[in-house]
Motif scaffolding. Structure first.
Motif, PDB file in Angstrom:
ATOM      1  N   PHE A   1       1.153  -0.979  -0.058  1.00 37.05           N
ATOM      2  CA  PHE A   1      -0.152  -0.112   0.082  1.00 37.05           C
ATOM      3  C   PHE A   1       1.480   1.460   0.093  1.00 37.05           C
ATOM      4  CE2 PHE A   1      -2.755  -3.206   1.526  1.00 37.05           C
ATOM      5  CZ  PHE A   1      -3.693  -2.700   1.218  1.00 37.05           C
ATOM      6  N   VAL A   2       0.736   2.100  -1.819  1.00 38.47           N
ATOM      7  CA  VAL A   2       1.375   3.917  -1.064  1.00 38.47           C
ATOM      8  C   VAL A   2       0.466   4.745  -0.834  1.00 38.47           C
ATOM      9  CG1 VAL A   2       3.056   4.860  -2.168  1.00 38.47           C
ATOM     10  CG2 VAL A   2       2.566   2.313  -2.903  1.00 38.47           C
ATOM     11  N   GLN A   3       0.807   5.235  -0.619  1.00 36.79           N
ATOM     12  CA  GLN A   3       0.594   6.471  -0.153  1.00 36.79           C
ATOM     13  C   GLN A   3       1.016   7.942  -0.678  1.00 36.79           C
ATOM     14  OE1 GLN A   3      -1.383   7.324   3.968  1.00 36.79           O
ATOM     15  NE2 GLN A   3      -2.523   9.068   3.215  1.00 36.79           N
TER      16      GLN A   3
ATOM     17  N   LYS B   1       6.237  12.772  -0.055  1.00 43.98           N
ATOM     18  CA  LYS B   1       6.222  12.211   1.298  1.00 43.98           C
ATOM     19  C   LYS B   1       5.506  10.972   1.019  1.00 43.98           C
ATOM     20  CE  LYS B   1       4.636  16.937   3.465  1.00 43.98           C
ATOM     21  NZ  LYS B   1       3.038  17.495   4.119  1.00 43.98           N
ATOM     22  N   ILE B   2       6.357  10.518  -0.245  1.00 48.02           N
ATOM     23  CA  ILE B   2       6.083   8.824  -0.176  1.00 48.02           C
ATOM     24  C   ILE B   2       6.463   7.663   0.593  1.00 48.02           C
ATOM     25  CG2 ILE B   2       6.045   6.836  -1.808  1.00 48.02           C
ATOM     26  CD1 ILE B   2       7.241   8.933  -3.785  1.00 48.02           C
ATOM     27  N   ARG B   3       4.918   7.036   0.602  1.00 54.84           N
ATOM     28  CA  ARG B   3       5.436   6.235   2.506  1.00 54.84           C
ATOM     29  C   ARG B   3       4.512   4.219   1.591  1.00 54.84           C
ATOM     30  NH1 ARG B   3       2.222   8.934   7.176  1.00 54.84           N
ATOM     31  NH2 ARG B   3       0.292   9.033   6.220  1.00 54.84           N
TER      32      ARG B   3
ATOM     33  N   GLU C   1       8.041   2.307  -3.854  1.00 55.17           N
ATOM     34  CA  GLU C   1       8.424   4.130  -4.098  1.00 55.17           C
ATOM     35  C   GLU C   1       8.582   4.004  -4.734  1.00 55.17           C
ATOM     36  OE1 GLU C   1      11.262   6.577  -1.296  1.00 55.17           O
ATOM     37  OE2 GLU C   1      11.245   3.794  -0.078  1.00 55.17           O
ATOM     38  N   ARG C   2       9.657   3.548  -6.107  1.00 53.65           N
ATOM     39  CA  ARG C   2      10.494   4.457  -7.178  1.00 53.65           C
ATOM     40  C   ARG C   2       9.562   4.098  -7.849  1.00 53.65           C
ATOM     41  NH1 ARG C   2      11.741   1.984 -11.883  1.00 53.65           N
ATOM     42  NH2 ARG C   2      10.942   0.362 -11.910  1.00 53.65           N
ATOM     43  N   ILE C   3       8.616   3.269  -7.797  1.00 56.55           N
ATOM     44  CA  ILE C   3       7.628   3.507  -9.448  1.00 56.55           C
ATOM     45  C   ILE C   3       6.930   4.621  -9.271  1.00 56.55           C
ATOM     46  CG2 ILE C   3       4.944   2.081 -10.303  1.00 56.55           C
ATOM     47  CD1 ILE C   3       6.429  -0.241  -9.375  1.00 56.55           C
ATOM     48  N   ILE C   4       6.142   5.262  -7.329  1.00 52.88           N
ATOM     49  CA  ILE C   4       5.320   6.225  -7.703  1.00 52.88           C
ATOM     50  C   ILE C   4       6.219   7.451  -8.308  1.00 52.88           C
ATOM     51  CG2 ILE C   4       3.846   7.441  -5.694  1.00 52.88           C
ATOM     52  CD1 ILE C   4       2.447   5.218  -7.021  1.00 52.88           C
ATOM     53  N   ALA C   5       7.795   6.970  -6.932  1.00 47.87           N
ATOM     54  CA  ALA C   5       8.580   8.443  -7.721  1.00 47.87           C
ATOM     55  C   ALA C   5       8.556   8.816  -8.638  1.00 47.87           C
ATOM     56  CB  ALA C   5       9.714   8.871  -7.078  1.00 47.87           C
ATOM     57  N   ALA C   6       8.449   7.809  -9.896  1.00 51.41           N
ATOM     58  CA  ALA C   6       8.449   8.254 -11.698  1.00 51.41           C
ATOM     59  C   ALA C   6       7.556   9.235 -11.978  1.00 51.41           C
ATOM     60  CB  ALA C   6       9.088   7.109 -11.888  1.00 51.41           C
TER      61      ALA C   6
ATOM     62  N   TYR D   1      -2.854  10.235  -1.940  1.00 56.02           N
ATOM     63  CA  TYR D   1      -4.106   9.812  -2.697  1.00 56.02           C
ATOM     64  C   TYR D   1      -3.407   8.355  -2.697  1.00 56.02           C
ATOM     65  CZ  TYR D   1      -5.233   7.321  -6.673  1.00 56.02           C
ATOM     66  OH  TYR D   1      -6.003   6.216  -7.499  1.00 56.02           O
ATOM     67  N   SER D   2      -3.625   6.843  -2.220  1.00 53.49           N
ATOM     68  CA  SER D   2      -3.121   5.982  -2.101  1.00 53.49           C
ATOM     69  C   SER D   2      -3.541   5.126  -3.006  1.00 53.49           C
ATOM     70  CB  SER D   2      -3.755   5.400  -0.504  1.00 53.49           C
ATOM     71  OG  SER D   2      -5.287   5.654  -0.583  1.00 53.49           O
ATOM     72  N   ILE D   3      -3.274   4.500  -3.555  1.00 50.73           N
ATOM     73  CA  ILE D   3      -2.481   3.056  -4.165  1.00 50.73           C
ATOM     74  C   ILE D   3      -2.074   1.737  -3.327  1.00 50.73           C
ATOM     75  CG2 ILE D   3      -0.687   3.778  -5.226  1.00 50.73           C
ATOM     76  CD1 ILE D   3      -2.145   3.026  -8.138  1.00 50.73           C
ATOM     77  N   PRO D   4      -2.723   0.993  -4.151  1.00 50.39           N
ATOM     78  CA  PRO D   4      -2.142  -0.844  -3.316  1.00 50.39           C
ATOM     79  C   PRO D   4      -1.501  -0.798  -5.022  1.00 50.39           C
ATOM     80  CG  PRO D   4      -4.958  -1.119  -3.949  1.00 50.39           C
ATOM     81  CD  PRO D   4      -4.381   0.356  -3.991  1.00 50.39           C
ATOM     82  N   ILE D   5      -0.563  -1.982  -4.843  1.00 54.03           N
ATOM     83  CA  ILE D   5       0.538  -2.276  -5.657  1.00 54.03           C
ATOM     84  C   ILE D   5       0.634  -3.656  -5.588  1.00 54.03           C
ATOM     85  CG2 ILE D   5       2.112  -2.884  -7.722  1.00 54.03           C
ATOM     86  CD1 ILE D   5       2.911   0.783  -6.614  1.00 54.03           C
ATOM     87  N   ASN D   6       0.209  -4.517  -6.288  1.00 56.09           N
ATOM     88  CA  ASN D   6       0.225  -5.834  -5.811  1.00 56.09           C
ATOM     89  C   ASN D   6       1.129  -7.145  -7.042  1.00 56.09           C
ATOM     90  OD1 ASN D   6      -0.973  -8.451  -5.306  1.00 56.09           O
ATOM     91  ND2 ASN D   6      -2.161  -8.860  -7.094  1.00 56.09           N
TER      92      ASN D   6
END
Length: 240
Positions: free
Chosen positions: A180-182, A193-195, A208-213, A231-236
């Motif tokens: 889970f990424v927020q 503020k990636i968590r 975290e690398r995917i969201i930072a891109a 915003y939050s998104i789950p990555i499976n």
């Protein structure tokens, strides 16, 4: 018919005498028990005569260390000369540094045009679900509000699939799960503020690398003001 009874067989005939005798015996035994005393046995004291000559001990000879006495203190002079103090000492006057209400510090003329007042912009955060104008993902410009949300979610999924790489360490160890990424889309449209929270640090690092891109977006607005949008998104992560 009368019952025949032998007068000698009457058990209550001498009961009073027996009672008095028993009471006398009990009182005597009690009296002797109270008067009984014990004494400690006296042991004979044994006096030992010790020969005084056998008590002589050899005392070791010790060497006395003689230290040199300290020198005597210097003798006082026979005549004490008194010198009169003829120098005048100037007293230092300490003035008070306190100020009162009547003290004028300085007169400064200030022009209102010289004063610059800067308004600090407050960082307001509005959730993605209730914001008036959501952030615009590149490629979703010019759509309606409902289509904007669908386009945003679609572009987000395409970005994750395009940049997804399974960590080699997690793949070798067979680690899988959902991360889970927020994150926050700032007032300037940049990601910050990636968590992350997941089953393994390697999976969290990859998410975290995917969201930072993510590319810079058009910031969200609330009452025509740019605001930050969490915003939050789950990555499976699942091995095939």
């Amino acid at each position: 018919m009368r019952v025949k009874k032998n007068p000698k067989a009457d058990l209550n005939r001498n009961s009073g005498l027996y009672f008095v005798m028993g009471l006398a015996i009990v009182l005597f035994v009690t009296w002797r028990a109270l008067e009984y005393r014990t004494y400690d046995s006296v042991q004979d004291e044994i006096v030992m005569l010790v020969d005084a000559e056998s008590l002589d001990e050899d005392v070791p000879l010790t060497e006395m260390i003689r230290t040199t006495p300290p020198p005597p203190p210097p003798a006082a002079p026979e005549v004490i000369e008194v010198i009169e103090d003829t120098d005048d000492v100037e007293e230092t006057v300490i003035e008070s540094t306190e100020i009162s209400q009547d003290t004028e510090i300085a007169s400064v003329d200030l022009d209102a045009s010289e004063i610059n007042v800067e308004e600090a912009e407050e960082d307001i955060s509005v959730p993605f679900a209730v914001i008036e104008e959501i952030p615009v993902f590149p490629g979703c410009e010019g759509l309606s509000a409902a289509d904007q949300r669908d386009c945003f979610n679609q572009k987000m999924m395409e970005h994750v699939q395009k940049n997804f790489m399974y960590p080699k360490t997690a793949e070798e160890l067979g680690i899988e799960g959902r991360v889970f990424v927020q994150f926050v889309i700032g007032r300037d449209g940049k990601i910050s503020k990636i968590r992350t929270r997941g089953p393994d640090p390697s999976l969290e690092k990859e998410a975290e690398r995917i969201i930072a891109a993510l590319p810079q977006m058009t910031p969200g607005k609330q009452r025509n003001r740019n605001v930050s949008v969490p915003y939050s998104i789950p990555i499976n992560f699942k091995l095939m």
